[in-house]
Design a protein around this motif. Structure first.
Motif, mmCIF file in Angstrom:
data_model
loop_
_atom_site.group_PDB
_atom_site.id
_atom_site.type_symbol
_atom_site.label_atom_id
_atom_site.label_comp_id
_atom_site.label_asym_id
_atom_site.label_seq_id
_atom_site.Cartn_x
_atom_site.Cartn_y
_atom_site.Cartn_z
ATOM 1 N N UNK A 179 -51.078 -3.883 -27.008
ATOM 2 C CA UNK A 179 -50.120 -4.924 -27.365
ATOM 3 C C UNK A 179 -48.702 -4.377 -27.438
ATOM 4 N N UNK A 180 -48.565 -3.060 -27.449
ATOM 5 C CA UNK A 180 -47.256 -2.417 -27.418
ATOM 6 C C UNK A 180 -47.052 -1.815 -26.029
ATOM 7 N N UNK A 181 -46.969 -2.680 -25.039
ATOM 8 C CA UNK A 181 -46.786 -2.219 -23.655
ATOM 9 C C UNK A 181 -45.919 -3.217 -22.912
ATOM 10 N N UNK A 182 -45.187 -2.730 -21.927
ATOM 11 C CA UNK A 182 -44.339 -3.602 -21.125
ATOM 12 C C UNK A 182 -45.170 -4.622 -20.358
ATOM 13 N N UNK A 183 -46.356 -4.197 -19.902
ATOM 14 C CA UNK A 183 -47.225 -5.103 -19.141
ATOM 15 C C UNK A 183 -47.618 -6.320 -19.959
ATOM 16 N N UNK A 184 -47.907 -6.115 -21.238
ATOM 17 C CA UNK A 184 -48.265 -7.254 -22.076
ATOM 18 C C UNK A 184 -47.108 -8.244 -22.178
ATOM 19 N N UNK A 185 -45.891 -7.749 -22.337
ATOM 20 C CA UNK A 185 -44.752 -8.654 -22.509
ATOM 21 C C UNK A 185 -44.358 -9.341 -21.209
ATOM 22 N N UNK A 186 -44.601 -8.703 -20.088
ATOM 23 C CA UNK A 186 -44.396 -9.389 -18.808
ATOM 24 C C UNK A 186 -45.333 -10.582 -18.704
ATOM 25 N N UNK A 187 -46.585 -10.399 -19.098
ATOM 26 C CA UNK A 187 -47.528 -11.513 -19.092
ATOM 27 C C UNK A 187 -47.166 -12.570 -20.130
ATOM 28 N N UNK A 188 -46.724 -12.106 -21.304
ATOM 29 C CA UNK A 188 -46.333 -13.052 -22.351
ATOM 30 C C UNK A 188 -45.185 -13.942 -21.875
ATOM 31 N N UNK A 189 -44.201 -13.324 -21.222
ATOM 32 C CA UNK A 189 -43.074 -14.110 -20.692
ATOM 33 C C UNK A 189 -43.561 -15.132 -19.672
ATOM 34 N N UNK A 190 -44.506 -14.744 -18.847
ATOM 35 C CA UNK A 190 -45.030 -15.637 -17.805
ATOM 36 C C UNK A 190 -45.745 -16.852 -18.399
ATOM 37 N N UNK A 191 -46.505 -16.653 -19.452
ATOM 38 C CA UNK A 191 -47.307 -17.763 -19.993
ATOM 39 C C UNK A 191 -46.548 -18.600 -21.020
ATOM 40 N N UNK A 192 -45.347 -18.156 -21.409
ATOM 41 C CA UNK A 192 -44.497 -18.997 -22.251
ATOM 42 C C UNK A 192 -43.867 -20.110 -21.412
ATOM 43 N N UNK A 193 -43.661 -21.239 -22.037
ATOM 44 C CA UNK A 193 -42.904 -22.309 -21.402
ATOM 45 C C UNK A 193 -41.425 -21.933 -21.379
ATOM 46 N N UNK A 194 -40.625 -22.525 -20.495
ATOM 47 C CA UNK A 194 -39.177 -22.259 -20.509
ATOM 48 C C UNK A 194 -38.592 -22.503 -21.901
ATOM 49 N N UNK A 195 -37.846 -21.535 -22.391
ATOM 50 C CA UNK A 195 -37.282 -21.640 -23.735
ATOM 51 C C UNK A 195 -38.239 -21.255 -24.838
ATOM 52 N N UNK A 196 -39.473 -20.879 -24.467
ATOM 53 C CA UNK A 196 -40.464 -20.489 -25.460
ATOM 54 C C UNK A 196 -40.136 -19.164 -26.115
ATOM 55 N N UNK A 197 -40.771 -18.909 -27.264
ATOM 56 C CA UNK A 197 -40.441 -17.753 -28.097
ATOM 57 C C UNK A 197 -41.698 -16.933 -28.374
ATOM 58 N N UNK A 198 -41.565 -15.616 -28.286
ATOM 59 C CA UNK A 198 -42.612 -14.705 -28.747
ATOM 60 C C UNK A 198 -42.098 -13.955 -29.962
ATOM 61 N N UNK A 199 -42.976 -13.770 -30.941
ATOM 62 C CA UNK A 199 -42.637 -13.004 -32.140
ATOM 63 C C UNK A 199 -43.793 -12.051 -32.419
ATOM 64 N N UNK A 200 -43.493 -10.765 -32.483
ATOM 65 C CA UNK A 200 -44.525 -9.744 -32.650
ATOM 66 C C UNK A 200 -44.222 -8.857 -33.846
ATOM 67 N N UNK A 201 -45.268 -8.354 -34.457
ATOM 68 C CA UNK A 201 -45.117 -7.311 -35.461
ATOM 69 C C UNK A 201 -44.329 -6.178 -34.832
ATOM 70 N N UNK A 202 -43.177 -5.834 -35.432
ATOM 71 C CA UNK A 202 -42.228 -4.939 -34.785
ATOM 72 C C UNK A 202 -42.026 -3.599 -35.441
ATOM 73 N N UNK A 203 -42.937 -3.192 -36.334
ATOM 74 C CA UNK A 203 -42.904 -1.873 -36.949
ATOM 75 C C UNK A 203 -41.695 -1.676 -37.873
ATOM 76 N N UNK A 204 -41.631 -0.498 -38.484
ATOM 77 C CA UNK A 204 -40.703 -0.225 -39.580
ATOM 78 C C UNK A 204 -39.437 0.466 -39.082
ATOM 79 N N UNK A 205 -38.278 -0.033 -39.481
ATOM 80 C CA UNK A 205 -37.012 0.537 -38.999
ATOM 81 C C UNK A 205 -36.761 1.938 -39.548
#
Length: 303
Positions: A179-205
């Motif tokens: 889930x922490x890979x560029x390939x996953x986010x490429x697919x996520x972008x593809x399956x989102x509708x235009x203007x859609x939003x993804x929100x992921x657990x983003x680890x500790x700053x």
């Protein structure tokens, strides 16, 4: 009392000790009242215990995932930051086996269907048994639960299927690594509708500055916007966790997710407010500089 877990004694003298190479030199401890469940699932080590001051606690592979005392900050922000950034009808949840994100998603009357893909059904069962207030939306008629790999599901999903994708994953080791890979986010972008939003657990700053930069700059490159928001969770390492957020191109209105486009109405909320939504995107100077100047730092790292 001692309970062996992943080769270490993580419960010592009545205290659960969260020691992990991902945050070297520091540890978190919670006092244990009773061990409720400890088993090896198909994917990971699952521990549930009753604590003295934080209610019931779920631990995966030695890392605290949720306590009843402070779970609302993470669940509400990870869910409502993207949901209030648009007007969703179709939502995909990846991970989130305790059901807390699902509980928050179904509070939105505009949501017509929730597809929930969780790899470890044993975590879902444990949450239903030991955290019913968190898992209370499991079985909601709007929800389709798919016990399986979220990465594989994204690869097979049709283009433009979801308004919002929420990825409630554990850390980038073990079952959550892909889930922490560029390939996953490429697919996520593809399956989102235009203007859609993804929100992921983003680890500790405080612990994962470089990973956060990779998520925002590399994984977010195919989106119209990519941002990081901060959430306070006292029982997580350093007391902080992040939300990586990105919006697909093609939507109408604001590209950034920094400001809600809808107001909470008749919702039972304990942490999220529109003011908290906007404030979450205010970052410390060191991280802001790192996100604004990636290429030079990376070249120096390679030299």
């Amino acid at each position: 009392m001692g309970e062996p877990l992943n080769g270490e004694t993580l419960i010592e003298n009545g205290w659960f000790l969260e020691k992990n190479a991902q945050w070297p030199g520091q540890a978190n401890a919670l006092q244990v009242k009773e061990v409720l469940l400890h088993k090896k699932t198909k994917f990971q080590d699952l521990l549930v215990f009753a604590s003295t001051n934080h209610g019931n606690v779920i631990v995966l592979d030695g890392v605290i995932q949720i306590t009843e005392r402070d779970e609302m900050s993470y669940q509400e922000m990870l869910a409502h930051l993207p949901l209030f950034s648009c007007e969703p009808t179709q939502v995909l949840i990846v991970g989130g086996g305790d059901g807390g994100i699902l509980r928050e998603v179904v509070k939105h009357s505009c949501v017509e269907k929730v597809t929930w893909c969780e790899i470890d059904g044993d975590v879902v069962d444990a949450a239903k048994q030991f955290m019913p207030s968190v898992a209370k939306a499991i079985g909601n008629p709007k929800v389709e639960l798919l016990v399986g790999d979220g990465v594989a599901f994204a690869e097979k999903s049709k283009d433009n299927s979801f308004d919002v994708i929420i990825v409630d994953s554990s850390d980038p080791v073990g079952p959550a690594e892909k889930l922490f890979s560029k390939e996953f986010y490429v697919n996520a972008e593809r399956i989102l509708k235009p203007g859609g939003v993804i929100c992921s657990q983003g680890e500790c700053l405080w612990l994962n500055e470089e990973l956060i930069a990779t998520m925002v700059q590399d994984y977010g490159a195919c989106f119209a916007s990519a941002e990081y928001a901060t959430i306070q969770v006292p029982t997580y390492p350093s007391g902080q966790i992040g939300a990586f957020m990105a919006r697909k191109r093609g939507g109408k209105g604001e590209v950034s997710c920094r400001w809600p486009v809808r107001e909470p109405k008749d919702m039972e909320l304990r942490y999220y407010t529109p003011e908290m939504h906007a404030a979450a995107f205010a970052l410390p100077a060191f991280l802001q500089r790192r996100l604004e100047a990636p290429s030079k730092k990376r070249r120096l790292a390679w030299q």
